[in-house]
Design a protein around this motif. Structure first.
Motif, PDB file in Angstrom:
ATOM      1  N   LEU A 198      29.144 -76.091  36.503  1.00 48.95           N
ATOM      2  CA  LEU A 198      29.950 -75.576  35.396  1.00 48.95           C
ATOM      3  C   LEU A 198      29.304 -74.316  34.827  1.00 48.95           C
ATOM      4  N   ILE A 199      27.974 -74.372  34.666  1.00 48.27           N
ATOM      5  CA  ILE A 199      27.278 -73.195  34.142  1.00 48.27           C
ATOM      6  C   ILE A 199      27.533 -71.987  35.047  1.00 48.27           C
ATOM      7  N   ARG A 200      27.342 -72.216  36.335  1.00 51.50           N
ATOM      8  CA  ARG A 200      27.476 -71.083  37.255  1.00 51.50           C
ATOM      9  C   ARG A 200      28.917 -70.573  37.298  1.00 51.50           C
ATOM     10  N   HIS A 260      22.307 -80.209  30.877  1.00 54.76           N
ATOM     11  CA  HIS A 260      21.804 -79.954  32.237  1.00 54.76           C
ATOM     12  C   HIS A 260      20.278 -80.017  32.249  1.00 54.76           C
ATOM     13  N   GLY A 261      19.655 -79.276  31.349  1.00 53.38           N
ATOM     14  CA  GLY A 261      18.190 -79.271  31.309  1.00 53.38           C
ATOM     15  C   GLY A 261      17.636 -80.641  30.971  1.00 53.38           C
ATOM     16  N   THR A 262      18.217 -81.263  29.950  1.00 53.20           N
ATOM     17  CA  THR A 262      17.719 -82.561  29.506  1.00 53.20           C
ATOM     18  C   THR A 262      17.840 -83.607  30.602  1.00 53.20           C
ATOM     19  N   PHE A 293      16.288 -87.353  35.406  1.00 52.18           N
ATOM     20  CA  PHE A 293      16.238 -87.303  36.862  1.00 52.18           C
ATOM     21  C   PHE A 293      14.798 -87.197  37.378  1.00 52.18           C
ATOM     22  N   ALA A 294      14.125 -86.092  37.073  1.00 51.35           N
ATOM     23  CA  ALA A 294      12.860 -85.833  37.764  1.00 51.35           C
ATOM     24  C   ALA A 294      11.830 -86.930  37.497  1.00 51.35           C
ATOM     25  N   ILE A 295      11.567 -87.195  36.235  1.00 52.04           N
ATOM     26  CA  ILE A 295      10.514 -88.159  35.929  1.00 52.04           C
ATOM     27  C   ILE A 295      10.884 -89.564  36.402  1.00 52.04           C
ATOM     28  N   GLY A 336      21.295 -77.765  21.356  1.00 50.38           N
ATOM     29  CA  GLY A 336      20.336 -76.758  20.918  1.00 50.38           C
ATOM     30  C   GLY A 336      19.348 -76.331  21.986  1.00 50.38           C
ATOM     31  N   GLY A 337      19.648 -76.609  23.256  1.00 48.29           N
ATOM     32  CA  GLY A 337      18.687 -76.302  24.318  1.00 48.29           C
ATOM     33  C   GLY A 337      17.772 -77.477  24.567  1.00 48.29           C
ATOM     34  N   TRP A 338      17.195 -77.552  25.774  1.00 49.09           N
ATOM     35  CA  TRP A 338      16.476 -78.782  26.094  1.00 49.09           C
ATOM     36  C   TRP A 338      15.205 -78.916  25.303  1.00 49.09           C
ATOM     37  N   PHE A 339      14.729 -77.806  24.650  1.00 47.62           N
ATOM     38  CA  PHE A 339      13.559 -78.017  23.803  1.00 47.62           C
ATOM     39  C   PHE A 339      13.890 -78.064  22.325  1.00 47.62           C
ATOM     40  N   VAL A 342      10.009 -73.268  40.634  1.00 45.44           N
ATOM     41  CA  VAL A 342       8.935 -74.249  40.550  1.00 45.44           C
ATOM     42  C   VAL A 342       9.482 -75.662  40.692  1.00 45.44           C
ATOM     43  N   LEU A 343      10.558 -75.952  39.979  1.00 42.75           N
ATOM     44  CA  LEU A 343      11.033 -77.333  39.964  1.00 42.75           C
ATOM     45  C   LEU A 343      11.731 -77.707  41.262  1.00 42.75           C
ATOM     46  N   VAL A 344      12.557 -76.823  41.766  1.00 42.65           N
ATOM     47  CA  VAL A 344      13.235 -77.147  43.023  1.00 42.65           C
ATOM     48  C   VAL A 344      12.228 -77.089  44.164  1.00 42.65           C
ATOM     49  N   VAL A 382      19.649 -67.621  47.375  1.00 42.07           N
ATOM     50  CA  VAL A 382      20.661 -66.668  46.929  1.00 42.07           C
ATOM     51  C   VAL A 382      20.893 -66.836  45.428  1.00 42.07           C
ATOM     52  N   THR A 383      21.020 -68.080  44.988  1.00 44.97           N
ATOM     53  CA  THR A 383      21.289 -68.316  43.573  1.00 44.97           C
ATOM     54  C   THR A 383      20.184 -67.750  42.705  1.00 44.97           C
ATOM     55  N   PHE A 384      18.964 -68.151  43.006  1.00 43.12           N
ATOM     56  CA  PHE A 384      17.924 -67.921  42.022  1.00 43.12           C
ATOM     57  C   PHE A 384      17.133 -66.648  42.265  1.00 43.12           C
TER      58      PHE A 384
HETATM   59  C1  HEM Z   1      21.232 -77.816  41.575  1.00 43.36           C
HETATM   60  C2  HEM Z   1      21.153 -76.572  41.324  1.00 43.36           C
HETATM   61  C3  HEM Z   1      20.866 -75.994  39.972  1.00 43.36           C
HETATM   62  C4  HEM Z   1      21.521 -74.928  39.439  1.00 43.36           C
HETATM   63  C5  HEM Z   1      22.628 -74.116  40.087  1.00 43.36           C
HETATM   64  C6  HEM Z   1      20.973 -74.711  38.134  1.00 43.36           C
HETATM   65  C7  HEM Z   1      21.391 -73.691  37.287  1.00 43.36           C
HETATM   66  C8  HEM Z   1      20.892 -73.447  36.034  1.00 43.36           C
HETATM   67  C9  HEM Z   1      21.200 -72.329  35.197  1.00 43.36           C
HETATM   68  C10 HEM Z   1      22.153 -71.209  35.559  1.00 43.36           C
HETATM   69  C11 HEM Z   1      20.521 -72.458  34.049  1.00 43.36           C
HETATM   70  C12 HEM Z   1      20.514 -71.485  32.868  1.00 43.36           C
HETATM   71  C13 HEM Z   1      21.502 -71.763  31.838  1.00 43.36           C
HETATM   72  C14 HEM Z   1      21.426 -70.736  30.764  1.00 43.36           C
HETATM   73  O1  HEM Z   1      20.320 -70.368  30.347  1.00 43.36           O
HETATM   74  O2  HEM Z   1      22.474 -70.263  30.311  1.00 43.36           O
HETATM   75  C15 HEM Z   1      19.750 -73.645  34.138  1.00 43.36           C
HETATM   76  C16 HEM Z   1      18.889 -74.111  33.164  1.00 43.36           C
HETATM   77  C17 HEM Z   1      17.987 -75.130  33.357  1.00 43.36           C
HETATM   78  N1  HEM Z   1      17.828 -75.903  34.497  1.00 43.36           N
HETATM   79 FE1  HEM Z   1      18.934 -75.787  36.185  1.00 43.36          FE
HETATM   80  N2  HEM Z   1      20.005 -75.620  37.886  1.00 43.36           N
HETATM   81  C18 HEM Z   1      19.886 -76.430  38.992  1.00 43.36           C
HETATM   82  C19 HEM Z   1      18.988 -77.455  39.187  1.00 43.36           C
HETATM   83  C20 HEM Z   1      18.007 -77.809  38.272  1.00 43.36           C
HETATM   84  C21 HEM Z   1      16.966 -78.790  38.501  1.00 43.36           C
HETATM   85  C22 HEM Z   1      16.791 -79.586  39.774  1.00 43.36           C
HETATM   86  C23 HEM Z   1      16.217 -78.846  37.373  1.00 43.36           C
HETATM   87  C24 HEM Z   1      15.002 -79.691  37.030  1.00 43.36           C
HETATM   88  C25 HEM Z   1      14.446 -80.580  37.743  1.00 43.36           C
HETATM   89  C26 HEM Z   1      16.783 -77.915  36.424  1.00 43.36           C
HETATM   90  C27 HEM Z   1      16.287 -77.710  35.151  1.00 43.36           C
HETATM   91  C28 HEM Z   1      16.794 -76.779  34.263  1.00 43.36           C
HETATM   92  C29 HEM Z   1      16.280 -76.581  32.932  1.00 43.36           C
HETATM   93  C30 HEM Z   1      15.138 -77.360  32.274  1.00 43.36           C
HETATM   94  C31 HEM Z   1      17.033 -75.556  32.366  1.00 43.36           C
HETATM   95  C32 HEM Z   1      16.870 -74.986  30.954  1.00 43.36           C
HETATM   96  C33 HEM Z   1      17.944 -75.532  30.078  1.00 43.36           C
HETATM   97  C34 HEM Z   1      17.884 -74.897  28.736  1.00 43.36           C
HETATM   98  O3  HEM Z   1      17.843 -73.667  28.662  1.00 43.36           O
HETATM   99  O4  HEM Z   1      17.889 -75.646  27.747  1.00 43.36           O
HETATM  100  N3  HEM Z   1      17.867 -77.307  37.003  1.00 43.36           N
HETATM  101  N4  HEM Z   1      19.979 -74.253  35.356  1.00 43.36           N
END
Ligand code: HEM
Ligand code: CU
Ligand code: CU
Lengths: 188, 114, 835
Positions: C60-62, C85-87, C93-95, C147-150, C402-404, C445-447
């Protein structure tokens, strides 16, 4: 830093591929040799040098990215949901402006970032680092524009639903224009 | 019974303690305004205090490392205890480097924000 | 009964006898399962469901960011989506996923039958499930945290987030963290105490070392977060102003507490994955792991260093440069142990004959992606660079590399490596290759392009951006990449389903590994090993092919169930020599009931039914009290034979039984929380605006009396716990002391102190005194329990209970004294600040 990273990355992935596809590659070096050379000798000097370079660079930036530190102009930047108010405590008669910051080019500016509600962060990508505006604190950041011109600024700490739109503009002027701009007499 | 393991990490425990105290003293010093007031040409009381603390913690880690390096002549050395001692020495060397490296900033970086 | 340790060597009969005891019940009885096989798999499956949910949110974010000025989601929805998503990814999930993996694998690698506290594992699982369901419920109901994951304050405080959203996060996550802490205790005690005979520290499988370090990090890493959540929830619910700058609080306190947890968290996620690589890679390279000893030293160092980095998330918060330098230097240093591990792995490969296989492919993915993440990490550790890149999409790219890299790819490698163990089938391998490449290419490609978007100045967490900034093309590419990656994950899921359906069965040990988990039938029986092995070399150089049949025929230790009990060996932590037989509890619904009671407490907090919370607390304590009831089977008072001519005591009579260690560890976690609380309150004095508060005083005589009370209970507890001590008198003394001190601390907090909502200083003292009172209450329960049982004269078993009680009384005394000292210190500091 970028090229260093590219080199290190190629090195590690290259070694991985080499050991995988070339049996006997790297047998010549003992196991502890691998660990000592790759795990200690390689990273330690790089990291040490980088860290100290970053320290001195940080000190330099704290001074506003220039050596002229005597003539600093203070600007109060007060963030609130979702706009910035800029004022000049040391310039009587100057006006407070919303989402528009006039600065003189070539002079070091000290931003004093404050907040009226939640945490915001002042950032003008092309002029330097960012500083959080934390309620209850007055954080300082020095920026510096060499050339007159317009620079975009954003709030870079998430501050609620208006965060994406909390943008502002910095206009760097020549000294004369700056005088006029802050009392609102500069034609657009 | 768990002593050998705890001894093995003691150098890093010192590092952690030093980290917390130095950070706490720096913050407290700034809030109580110990950074101003010149002692000699370049240093402030706070800086001097922090440098002393840094040196003291490096010394403590060195002492621990030297003790671990001392060969143990008593009791016949089992494979397990020589393993633990080996790990302990590596860990202490890492701790020594970390202690010496992490706090070097106290010598010359800006102590307090304005 | 004849000598139970010389069985007839009939594997089938032995299997029947053991399985009758260890296997779970069918139907509703499944809810009573405590076996680590079941709990571990439940953890992993639940975590995967959450991963799917988090992944959908990522899509959804993307989708939203694919184009400028997108109208797909509004700002509020987007806030909930990225926060959740972050939470979800981090906490749900991870832990939990690696907890499940450790719960499933550890006993097998250590050569034993189950973890030390099976019921605790089950309780942790239910807490995790219920806590996660609260969060998902909120997401579906549209009231998810945003409010963000932190969760930075003041944005998450009641003024700026008046709804239930932030409460959902604070309470739901705290609920889930119970499972992390219980898993930490359980993992440490198991590794330290419950192993195969002869498995000395230097023979432990490397994975056990990793998990020992990780679990210890969890034990001291999670309490600061739990504390922060409690303080913020207390601020939101009862207006105690810990984070409110207008009343002497400070938003920075939250950041310190959060990141003191948050950074070690990243290593808590990475290290188990690294442990798996250290286990798998040598097998696939056909050679032992290089540098076992160095790796142990490296991960220990890494664990320490990772606690000295937290401020690198706060470089832009206005902290003086010299303070930043400590954290910056530590952040740079932490790369060294990582490099040591990476080169140890390369050395292993160089000296072996690496086989190309699907797990190896994912390990390649790990190397490639993680190294990039590590390098950008070092860049971000440098203060000046971070001032530029902080809170932009560069950071988002870094953290996903780092996480992936450090978690998802290793996790997939593990899955392909161990699924044959779990299912007893080998994969068909038609999709595996394609799936890997789709994930790998899609991910990069994504990141990779997000780094550039960030450097072009795009802040994170923005739901829209104008066209003229030139971010659109890069974002569009990223979004396309993420869809490819999502399809890759779907293929992996399909691949696994095919494996379950059509996988080929195999005989033992498909990878020719040398670790103990392959010395058992696959899928594993509920009791893992029909008898417990003796290990005489490093536990990754064994020969499972001959060991397996040998153990199955009961020729190891404990090769025959005795008195219908579920037993494992307890060993000396260093030498691995057996020193006790640990009797494990049977299946029971108690963990479920306790978790339901705990959940009721959290729900009452969430829906602000504060008047009802004492009921929930009492039922939680009652439930836990029921745990202490032992089954009525007789307990041998003398040594019991375990086979091969050895005899050891039953754990209730041993010098360090698992439950004693567990109490020590619980107190370590508790103390970490308390120290964070004390430091946090002092931090407010240093940093927060609007200090000092208007004066407030507490009569020092009252405090002295309270301290007298805690000392009395400490003395009483010690009297009772001495060998042949005065149990009744001592326990009575302890009880009385606790009642006095608890009463006084409560009275001071509630009656003497001015309203704690007035100033953070008062709130600090208030919370610290309540903490002391809470510990006194629990101490009183311990003392009352001891008094009660000693009246019934069950002396023999009591001695362990008394020693555990003594630990608690001692700790409570220390906490009470610190509480009083804190008050005095604060008063003198305030005086100094100019009252
Ligand atoms: C499966 C593919 C994934 C995609 C496409 C993806 C995409 C994204 C994107 C685009 C954001 C930024 C959102 C924003 O700042 O507006 C984000 C934030 C984040 N993602 Fe992912 N993510 C993925 C997998 C993961 C995984 C596996 C983890 C952790 C194990 C993770 C942890 C986080 C965290 C902690 C944030 C920060 C959230 C926040 O700003 O509060 N993501 N992700
Ligand atoms: Cu803002
Ligand atoms: Cu971090």
């Amino acid at each position: 830093m970028l090229w260093g990273s590219v080199v290190l990355f190629t090195l590690v992935v290259g070694l991985f591929a080499a050991t995988l596809f070339h049996p006997r590659f790297g047998r010549g070096l003992s196991q502890s040799g691998w660990i000592v050379w790759g795990g200690l000798v390689l990273p330690l000097p790089v990291l040490t040098a980088l860290t100290f370079y970053a320290f001195s660079q940080g000190e330099f930036l704290l001074n506003g990215g220039s050596d002229k530190t005597e003539d600093v102009l203070e600007v109060r930047a007060v963030g609130s949901m979702w706009q910035w108010q800029f004022s000049y405590p040391s310039l009587p008669g100057s006006r407070t402006a919303t989402d528009l910051l006039h600065i003189p080019a070539g002079r070091t500016i000290e931003i004093i970032a404050e907040s009226e509600d939640v945490i915001h962060s002042f950032w003008v990508p092309r002029l330097g680092g960012k500083i959080d505006a934390v309620p209850g604190h007055a954080n300082r950041l020095r920026i510096h524009a060499d050339q007159p011109g317009r620079y975009g600024g954003v709030c870079s700490e998430y501050c609620g639903t208006g965060h994406a739109g909390m943008r502002f503009e910095v206009r760097a002027h020549t000294a004369d224009d700056f005088e006029k701009a802050i009392i609102g007499e500069l034609a657009r | 019974m768990r002593h050998p393991l705890l001894l093995a990490i003691s150098a890093f425990v010192v590092w952690s303690g030093a980290f917390l105290t130095i950070y706490a003293v720096q913050a407290t010093g700034c809030s109580l305004d110990w950074q101003s007031g010149n002692l000699g040409a370049w240093t402030s009381p706070l800086r001097l205090l922090l440098i002393t603390m840094m040196v003291a913690s490096v010394a403590a880690v060195v002492v621990i490392l030297l003790r671990q390096l001392r060969p143990r002549l008593k009791a016949p050395v089992s494979e397990t205890s020589s393993f633990i001692n080996g790990v302990a020495i590596y860990v202490s060397i890492a701790a020594l480097f970390s202690t010496a490296f992490c706090f070097t900033g106290v010598v010359w970086l800006t102590l307090c924000s304005a | 009964m004849t000598d139970p340790t010389s069985p007839g060597h009939d594997p089938i009969a032995l299997h029947r006898a053991l399985d009758r005891l260890w296997a779970g019940k069918p139907g509703w009885g499944r809810l009573a399962a405590v076996n680590h096989n079941v709990v571990g798999v439940r953890f992993m499956l639940t975590a995967l469901v959450f991963f799917a949910i988090g992944g959908i949110l990522a899509m959804l974010i993307r989708t939203q960011l694919a184009s400028a000025n997108s109208v797909f989601m509004d700002a509020e929805t987007y806030g909930q989506v990225f926060t959740m998503h972050g939470t979800i990814m981090m906490f749900l999930f991870a832990i939990p996923f690696f907890e499940g993996m450790a719960i499933y694998l550890l006993p097998k690698l250590l050569g034993t039958r189950d973890l030390a506290f099976p019921r605790l594992g089950a309780y942790g699982y239910w807490c995790y499930l219920f806590g996660g369901m609260i969060l998902i419920g909120a997401l579906i109901g549209g009231v998810a945290p945003s409010g963000g994951w932190f969760m930075y304050t003041p944005l998450s405080s009641s003024v700026y987030s008046p709804g239930i959203n932030s409460d959902v996060w604070l309470l739901g996550i705290t609920f889930v963290e119970i499972s992390a802490l219980s898993a930490a205790v359980e993992i440490i005690v198991t590794i330290v105490k419950i192993r195969a005979a002869g498995m000395s520290l230097d023979r432990m499988p490397i994975f056990a070392w990793y998990m020992l370090v990780v679990a210890t990090m969890m034990l001291v890493g999670f309490p600061p977060l739990i504390l922060g959540s409690i303080l913020l929830e207390v601020e939101r619910a009862f207006d105690l102003p810990f984070f409110d700058p207008t009343r002497g609080g400070d938003p920075l306190l939250w950041q310190h507490l959060f990141w003191l947890f948050g950074h070690p968290e990243v290593y808590i996620i990475f290290l188990p994955a690294a442990g798996a690589i250290s286990t798998i890679l040598p097998v696939l390279s056909g050679t032992p792991l290089a540098g076992y000893r160095v790796i142990v030293a490296a991960i220990v160092s890494m664990a320490f260093l990772s606690f000295g980095l937290w401020v690198h998330h706060m470089y832009t918060g206005g902290i003086p440069h010299v303070a930043l330098s400590f954290f910056s230097a530590a952040s740079a240093l932490v790369a060294v142990p990582t490099a040591v591990q990476i080169f140890a792995w390369l050395a292993t490969m160089a000296h072996g004959r690496p086989r190309f296989s699907i797990p190896m492919l994912h390990i390649f993915g790990f190397f490639f992606v993680f190294v990039i993440g590590g390098l950008t990490g070092v860049m971000l550790a440098m203060v000046p660079f971070d001032w530029q890149a902080h809170d932009t999409h560069f950071v988002v790219a870094h953290l996903h590399y780092v996480l992936v890299g450090g978690f998802i790819f290793p996790m997939l490698a593990m899955a392909y490596y161990w699924l044959p163990h779990l299912t007893g089938k080998q994969p068909v391998q038609h999709l595996s290759n394609a799936a890997f490449w789709m994930i790998f290419i899609g991910f990069n490609v994504t990141f990779f392009f997000m780094h550039l978007t960030g450097l072009l100045g795009m802040p994170r967490r923005v739901f829209e951006y104008p066209t003229e900034f030139g971010w659109e093309t890069l974002n569009f590419i990223s979004s396309m990449g993420s869809f490819i990656m999502a399809m890759g994950f779907a293929l992996v899921a399909l691949d696994f389903i095919l494996l379950f359906k059509f996988g080929r069965p195999f005989r033992r040990n498909p990878w020719k590994a040398g670790t103990l988990e392959w010395a058992m039938p696959t899928p594993p029986p509920s009791y893992n090993f029909a008898s417990i092995p003796r290990v005489n070399k490093r536990a990754d150089l064994l020969d499972p092919d001959t060991l397996g049949p040998y153990l199955a025929s009961g020729r190891g230790y404990l090769g025959m169930p005795r008195n219908d009990r579920m037993e494992v060996l307890g060993v000396d932590p260093v030498t691995g020599e057996p020193d006790q037989v640990v009797m494990l509890p049977r299946q029971t619904y108690l963990p479920l009931w306790t978790a339901i009671a705990t959940g009721a407490f959290f729900l009452m907090m969430l829906f602000k039914l504060y008047w009802a919370t004492p009921l929930a607390l009492i039922s939680i304590i009652a439930c836990f009290w029921l745990w202490t009831r032992r089954d009525p089977l007789p307990v041998e008072n003398d040594l019991v034979p375990i086979g091969h001519g050895l005899s050891v005591p039953v754990h209730l009579h041993a010098s360090t039984p698992p439950s004693y260690l567990a109490m020590v560890l619980t107190l370590v976690a508790d103390a970490t929380l308390y120290i964070s609380l004390l430091f946090g309150c002092l931090f407010l004095w240093v940093s927060a605006p609007n200090w000092p508060p208007a004066g407030f005083v507490v009569d020092v005589k009252l405090l002295a009396l309270a301290v007298g009370g805690v000392i009395m209970s400490c003395v009483g507890g010690r009297l009772a716990a001495r060998p042949n001590g005065a149990v009744m008198v001592g326990s009575a003394l302890a009880l009385l002391g606790h009642l006095i001190s608890t009463g006084l601390f409560l009275a001071i907090a509630l009656l003497v102190l001015p309203a704690p909502s007035g100033h953070a200083a008062i709130a600090s003292v208030f919370v610290i005194f309540i903490y002391a009172a809470l510990h006194g209450t629990i101490g009183a329960v311990f003392a009352a329990h001891a008094l009660w049982t000693s009246l019934g004269n069950r002396k023999a078993i009591l001695s362990l209970d008394l020693r555990i009680g003594r630990l608690w009384h001692d700790y409570t005394a220390a906490a009470g004294i610190c509480a009083a000292a804190f008050y005095l210190a604060l008063q003198s500091l305030i005086g100094e600040g100019g009252l």
